[in-house]
Design a protein around this motif. Structure first.
Motif, PDB file in Angstrom:
ATOM      1  N   LYS A   1     -13.459 -59.511  19.592  1.00 38.93           N
ATOM      2  CA  LYS A   1     -14.689 -58.953  19.900  1.00 38.93           C
ATOM      3  C   LYS A   1     -14.905 -58.415  21.173  1.00 38.93           C
ATOM      4  CE  LYS A   1     -17.349 -60.676  16.368  1.00 38.93           C
ATOM      5  NZ  LYS A   1     -17.459 -62.251  15.908  1.00 38.93           N
ATOM      6  N   ARG A   2     -14.317 -58.815  22.252  1.00 40.00           N
ATOM      7  CA  ARG A   2     -14.226 -58.159  23.422  1.00 40.00           C
ATOM      8  C   ARG A   2     -13.471 -56.834  23.282  1.00 40.00           C
ATOM      9  NH1 ARG A   2     -13.515 -62.987  26.313  1.00 40.00           N
ATOM     10  NH2 ARG A   2     -11.130 -62.538  26.398  1.00 40.00           N
ATOM     11  N   THR A   3     -12.206 -56.801  22.679  1.00 35.60           N
ATOM     12  CA  THR A   3     -11.586 -55.658  22.515  1.00 35.60           C
ATOM     13  C   THR A   3     -12.020 -54.609  21.880  1.00 35.60           C
ATOM     14  OG1 THR A   3      -9.625 -57.112  22.253  1.00 35.60           O
ATOM     15  CG2 THR A   3      -9.263 -54.979  22.042  1.00 35.60           C
ATOM     16  N   LEU A   4     -12.797 -54.833  20.640  1.00 33.76           N
ATOM     17  CA  LEU A   4     -13.529 -54.020  19.726  1.00 33.76           C
ATOM     18  C   LEU A   4     -14.648 -53.240  20.789  1.00 33.76           C
ATOM     19  CD1 LEU A   4     -13.828 -55.870  16.417  1.00 33.76           C
ATOM     20  CD2 LEU A   4     -12.688 -53.729  16.731  1.00 33.76           C
ATOM     21  N   LYS A   5     -15.229 -54.029  21.698  1.00 32.11           N
ATOM     22  CA  LYS A   5     -16.474 -53.714  22.571  1.00 32.11           C
ATOM     23  C   LYS A   5     -15.813 -52.358  23.299  1.00 32.11           C
ATOM     24  CE  LYS A   5     -19.901 -56.804  22.885  1.00 32.11           C
ATOM     25  NZ  LYS A   5     -19.920 -58.149  23.063  1.00 32.11           N
TER      26      LYS A   5
ATOM     27  N   ASP B   1     -18.761 -47.726  17.044  1.00 32.18           N
ATOM     28  CA  ASP B   1     -19.394 -49.007  17.436  1.00 32.18           C
ATOM     29  C   ASP B   1     -19.774 -49.801  16.100  1.00 32.18           C
ATOM     30  OD1 ASP B   1     -20.234 -50.907  18.925  1.00 32.18           O
ATOM     31  OD2 ASP B   1     -22.261 -50.248  19.221  1.00 32.18           O
ATOM     32  N   LEU B   2     -19.034 -49.482  15.186  1.00 30.54           N
ATOM     33  CA  LEU B   2     -19.093 -50.394  13.881  1.00 30.54           C
ATOM     34  C   LEU B   2     -17.895 -50.244  12.883  1.00 30.54           C
ATOM     35  CD1 LEU B   2     -21.553 -48.557  11.253  1.00 30.54           C
ATOM     36  CD2 LEU B   2     -20.349 -47.373  13.081  1.00 30.54           C
ATOM     37  N   CYS B   3     -17.731 -50.948  11.912  1.00 28.87           N
ATOM     38  CA  CYS B   3     -16.354 -51.111  11.093  1.00 28.87           C
ATOM     39  C   CYS B   3     -16.700 -49.837  10.108  1.00 28.87           C
ATOM     40  CB  CYS B   3     -16.249 -52.347  10.584  1.00 28.87           C
ATOM     41  SG  CYS B   3     -15.031 -52.316   9.388  1.00 28.87           S
ATOM     42  N   ILE B   4     -15.987 -48.907   9.793  1.00 27.21           N
ATOM     43  CA  ILE B   4     -16.214 -47.920   8.891  1.00 27.21           C
ATOM     44  C   ILE B   4     -15.211 -48.123   7.959  1.00 27.21           C
ATOM     45  CG2 ILE B   4     -17.399 -46.354  10.593  1.00 27.21           C
ATOM     46  CD1 ILE B   4     -14.501 -44.893  10.392  1.00 27.21           C
ATOM     47  N   GLY B   5     -14.632 -49.091   7.826  1.00 26.53           N
ATOM     48  CA  GLY B   5     -13.313 -49.476   6.800  1.00 26.53           C
ATOM     49  C   GLY B   5     -12.254 -49.308   7.301  1.00 26.53           C
ATOM     50  N   GLY B   6     -11.187 -49.840   6.699  1.00 30.89           N
ATOM     51  CA  GLY B   6      -9.844 -49.932   6.974  1.00 30.89           C
ATOM     52  C   GLY B   6      -9.698 -50.538   8.377  1.00 30.89           C
ATOM     53  N   HIS B   7      -9.033 -50.179   9.337  1.00 30.31           N
ATOM     54  CA  HIS B   7      -8.881 -50.199  10.785  1.00 30.31           C
ATOM     55  C   HIS B   7      -9.012 -49.326  11.554  1.00 30.31           C
ATOM     56  CE1 HIS B   7      -6.410 -53.361   8.421  1.00 30.31           C
ATOM     57  NE2 HIS B   7      -7.024 -54.300   9.297  1.00 30.31           N
ATOM     58  N   ALA B   8     -10.067 -48.415  11.434  1.00 34.37           N
ATOM     59  CA  ALA B   8     -10.516 -47.416  12.383  1.00 34.37           C
ATOM     60  C   ALA B   8     -11.045 -47.932  13.512  1.00 34.37           C
ATOM     61  CB  ALA B   8     -11.583 -46.363  11.706  1.00 34.37           C
ATOM     62  N   TRP B   9     -11.960 -48.862  13.461  1.00 34.35           N
ATOM     63  CA  TRP B   9     -12.518 -49.406  14.584  1.00 34.35           C
ATOM     64  C   TRP B   9     -11.474 -49.883  15.386  1.00 34.35           C
ATOM     65  CZ3 TRP B   9     -16.642 -53.782  14.222  1.00 34.35           C
ATOM     66  CH2 TRP B   9     -17.579 -53.865  15.573  1.00 34.35           C
ATOM     67  N   GLU B  10     -10.832 -50.822  15.143  1.00 32.94           N
ATOM     68  CA  GLU B  10      -9.467 -51.341  15.787  1.00 32.94           C
ATOM     69  C   GLU B  10      -8.417 -50.149  16.325  1.00 32.94           C
ATOM     70  OE1 GLU B  10     -10.355 -52.650  12.816  1.00 32.94           O
ATOM     71  OE2 GLU B  10     -10.322 -54.827  12.986  1.00 32.94           O
TER      72      GLU B  10
ATOM     73  N   ALA C   1     -10.515 -48.948  19.424  1.00 32.66           N
ATOM     74  CA  ALA C   1     -10.410 -49.987  20.512  1.00 32.66           C
ATOM     75  C   ALA C   1      -9.177 -50.213  20.979  1.00 32.66           C
ATOM     76  CB  ALA C   1     -11.102 -51.447  19.947  1.00 32.66           C
ATOM     77  N   HIS C   2      -7.985 -50.371  20.179  1.00 34.73           N
ATOM     78  CA  HIS C   2      -6.810 -50.616  20.832  1.00 34.73           C
ATOM     79  C   HIS C   2      -6.310 -49.487  21.492  1.00 34.73           C
ATOM     80  CE1 HIS C   2      -5.909 -53.786  17.551  1.00 34.73           C
ATOM     81  NE2 HIS C   2      -6.517 -54.439  18.462  1.00 34.73           N
ATOM     82  N   ALA C   3      -6.528 -48.351  21.137  1.00 35.30           N
ATOM     83  CA  ALA C   3      -6.147 -46.823  21.885  1.00 35.30           C
ATOM     84  C   ALA C   3      -6.645 -47.164  23.214  1.00 35.30           C
ATOM     85  CB  ALA C   3      -6.539 -45.703  21.388  1.00 35.30           C
ATOM     86  N   LEU C   4      -7.889 -47.562  23.330  1.00 37.24           N
ATOM     87  CA  LEU C   4      -8.554 -47.698  24.831  1.00 37.24           C
ATOM     88  C   LEU C   4      -8.042 -48.645  25.432  1.00 37.24           C
ATOM     89  CD1 LEU C   4     -12.266 -46.726  23.509  1.00 37.24           C
ATOM     90  CD2 LEU C   4     -10.969 -45.617  25.481  1.00 37.24           C
TER      91      LEU C   4
END
Lengths: 371, 331
Positions: free
Chosen positions: A263-267, A274-283, A286-289
């Protein structure tokens, strides 16, 4: 009942451990190759995404070897993956295969249904032995991930090119032959021991690249042309936050510590998405940052052709790259992807990062000499 | 006779093979542009012979670099000092000849790319993804269909007064759109101009997507010879587009410069000499049966000896060309 399941990287190892412990017969699909893909291409709608086609190939190859029940995880959306199970059932029916497909949806979609389905595939074992099998499979999943992380760290620094991959492929051969979670854990230990003996050039300066994108294309080496190995052989240390183990921990196990971390990483992504738009876009964002702030030299995004969530992420990445001052490259994989063009892009990207690194070091050197 | 040192740059592309000879000051002494015709080995052999005949005994090749999609093959064949991808090679060639460049538009036979240069280094790049619309091969095909010589194709576009609109998103759609417009009685020059505009639109929204295209803009690659495309780019970008003198062989120039650097660093060249390239090269393919990957292995043979193998996923066969991986990591 003989169970089979789709491939995704080394996921078959913990899955095998689980069913071995439950005493259920399984067939591990043969390693994905051109033929697997061909089966999928012939029988799937052309517009479907690549993982659907490859996994259909897995099923057909396993059915031909005697499997009659397919187990896969579902997610009830919100990307096309949520419909894989139902669509694949129809496709297999059209192909003339009468098999059972058991879709394991997350508990929030209906606990009762999940328990019924689990009972069906667990060979009527007791609750206690079921949980014991799960916890052992969980250990195997962790062990495999540790091993793979070790491989990622070592491959770029080995003195004799190929040593690490030799150990990994021997491990995979061995693990298919043994039975039971304990034996698999032994194999993992052995492989780790062998890896620690590989001669490394510990002083070697490596470029660091973080992988982001759609989970299947990141993890399955066949569809991404073994990007980890390709980059490793070029002397690049690859970081990959997305893994089977993390997915299991986040979705299936009540591992609170890990969930908090996730959750911290997603923040990290909150300024962009700031939300899940499907698949792994959020991750992906977040991971890129996360990588950028950890001081990676560059980021590579991988996605299957036409993957909607990743297309959204792709259009966010240039802004992120500019703000964080980190080069980002997107690779789209599809059935047609030519390996030569892929290799060219990877080489050019590594060149770019290397030049950037030496430019920064020179600046730093000059700054020192001014003092 | 002169005692000048020469460096040879070879770019084995899908449509053409380009050779350049440069001296130590990076001046292009000679260049050769031949069609690949699907036979890179024999055409490259002929091209090297041709260039050596032209210079009689004056040639003193002190280093060779190869690039392009056929670089691995060519690298083993000639004994290259540097085997480098074409993006880095193109970037370097532009930085050496036009230092003030900020954006490079490169359109070749099957690839189109954009290279962004900031502060004298390549800072970003992109290549066309799954679609080959707008590249040289497509223009070739359309020119042949309209029975116009490819060299005349661009000039014809400049004569157009009212270009027609062609869909440029996809090569197949573009072609059917062109046929439709032609059957409506539109003039060939208007169709050609429309096609040039469509291809530029496609390039900017596809390859150039999300990139900051800043002047000075350099346009290179075989398609840069097409005046119609150049004019369409200038119109779309609203500024002048620079076409370097050796626009068609920039990749080869870049890799020749890299070869020079590499030879200066290691002190000798791995070049086999022109005599050795004249021997018979052969290629054999077989399917490896060791695992379910069933990779297609390609063996490259000179006379009796196997020079290199590639095509495997596990590295069992390629690891035997140690030299190749050395070359890569060195450069």
């Amino acid at each position: 009942m003989v169970i089979t399941f789709p491939h995704m990287g080394k996921m078959y190892i913990p899955v095998k451990a689980l069913f071995d412990e439950l005493g259920v017969d399984i067939i591990i699909p043969p390693k994905i190759n051109k033929d697997t893909l061909d089966i999928g291409l012939k029988s799937c709608p052309e517009m479907a995404c690549l993982p659907l086609k490859v996994t259909i190939g897995n099923y057909v190859e396993s059915i031909k070897r005697g499997a009659d029940t397919i187990v896969l995880s579902g997610s009830c959306g919100p990307c096309r993956f949520g419909y894989y199970g139902v669509i694949q059932k129809e496709i297999l029916k059209d192909l003339g295969y009468d098999v059972d497909i058991v879709i394991l949806d997350p508990p929030r979609e209906g606990l009762r249904e999940l328990i019924d389905r689990l009972k069906k595939i667990s060979g009527n074992c007791s609750l206690y032995s079921g949980l014991a099998a799960l916890s052992k499979a969980f250990k195997v999943s962790e062990g495999v991930e540790e091993l793979l992380e070790l491989v990622l760290k070592q491959r770029c620094k080995e003195i004799n090119k190929g040593d690490t991959d030799d150990i990994l492929s021997r491990f995979e051969e061995k693990v298919r032959k043994v039975k039971g979670a304990n034996k698999i854990l032994d194999c993992i230990q052995d492989a780790k021991g062998e890896l620690s003996k590989v001669r490394l050039d510990s002083k070697k300066k490596t470029i660091k690249i973080g992988l982001v994108g759609e989970i299947y294309t990141i993890i399955e080496p066949f569809v991404n042309f073994d990007i980890e190995k390709k980059l490793g052989d070029m002397g690049v240390e690859v970081h990959r936050e997305m893994s089977v183990d993390n997915w299991v921990k986040y979705h299936l196990f009540p591992d609170i510590k890990f969930r908090r971390k996730q959750k911290r990483t997603l923040k990290y992504a909150k300024d962009y998405l700031d939300l899940c738009i499907g698949g792994h876009a959020w991750e992906t964002i977040a991971h890129a940052l996360y990588y950028a702030r950890k001081g990676m030299d560059g980021i590579i995004q991988i996605m299957p052709f036409g993957c909607m969530p990743e297309i959204v992420a792709e259009s966010i990445l240039p802004t992120l790259a500019k703000n964080e001052n980190i080069p980002v490259m997107t690779l789209v994989v599809d059935e047609l992807t030519g390996e030569a063009g892929y290799q060219t892009r990877l080489e050019a990207f590594v060149d770019l990062l290397q030049l950037e690194r030496s430019r920064k070091e020179n600046e730093f050197g000059e700054a020192l000499s001014w003092n | 006779m002169n005692s000048e040192k020469h460096y040879l740059g070879i770019d084995v592309g899908s449509v053409s093979i380009n050779l350049v000879l440069i001296n130590e000051q990076h001046e292009v002494l000679d260049k050769l542009y031949v069609r690949t015709e699907g036979k890179p080995i024999s055409i490259l052999k002929k091209a090297i012979e041709e260039i050596s005949l032209k210079h009689h005994g004056d040639l003193k090749i002190c280093g060779v670099g190869v690039t392009g999609s056929g670089r691995d093959l060519a690298g083993v064949m000639v004994g290259a000092d540097v085997v480098k991808n074409e993006i880095t090679a193109h970037g370097l060639a532009v930085l050496t000849s036009i230092p003030q460049a900020s954006t490079v538009i490169e359109i070749g036979g099957q690839d189109s790319k954009i290279i962004i240069i900031r502060n004298g280094v390549v800072s970003d790049f992109a290549m066309n993804t799954v679609c080959a619309a707008g590249t040289g091969s497509f223009l070739d095909r359309q020119a042949a269909r309209l029975n116009i010589h490819i060299e005349e194709f661009g000039k014809l576009a400049l004569e157009s007064k009212s270009p027609v609109r062609i869909a440029g998103r996809c090569a197949v759609f573009a072609e059917s759109d062109m046929v439709h417009k032609q059957q409506m009685g539109c003039h060939p020059e208007d169709i050609v101009k429309g096609l040039c505009e469509a291809l530029v639109r496609n390039y900017l929204s596809n390859v150039g997507k999300g990139k900051e295209i800043r002047p000075d803009i350099v346009f290179q690659g075989g398609v840069a010879a097409n005046q119609g495309i150049r004019a369409a780019f200038e119109e779309a970008l609203g500024c002048e587009v620079i076409i370097p003198e050796h626009y068609d062989v920039m990749g080869a120039v870049g890799v020749a410069i890299l070869a020079q650097r590499e030879v200066e660093r290691k002190g000798c060249t791995s070049f086999k000499g022109i005599e050795n390239i004249k021997q018979n090269f052969n290629v054999r393919t077989f399917e490896c049966a060791a695992c379910p990957n069933s990779c297609e292995i390609v063996e490259f043979i000179a006379g009796e000896t196997i020079l290199a193998r590639w095509g495997d996923r596990c590295g069992k066969w390629t690891m035997k060309n140690e030299k190749k991986s050395e070359l890569r990591s060195l450069a």
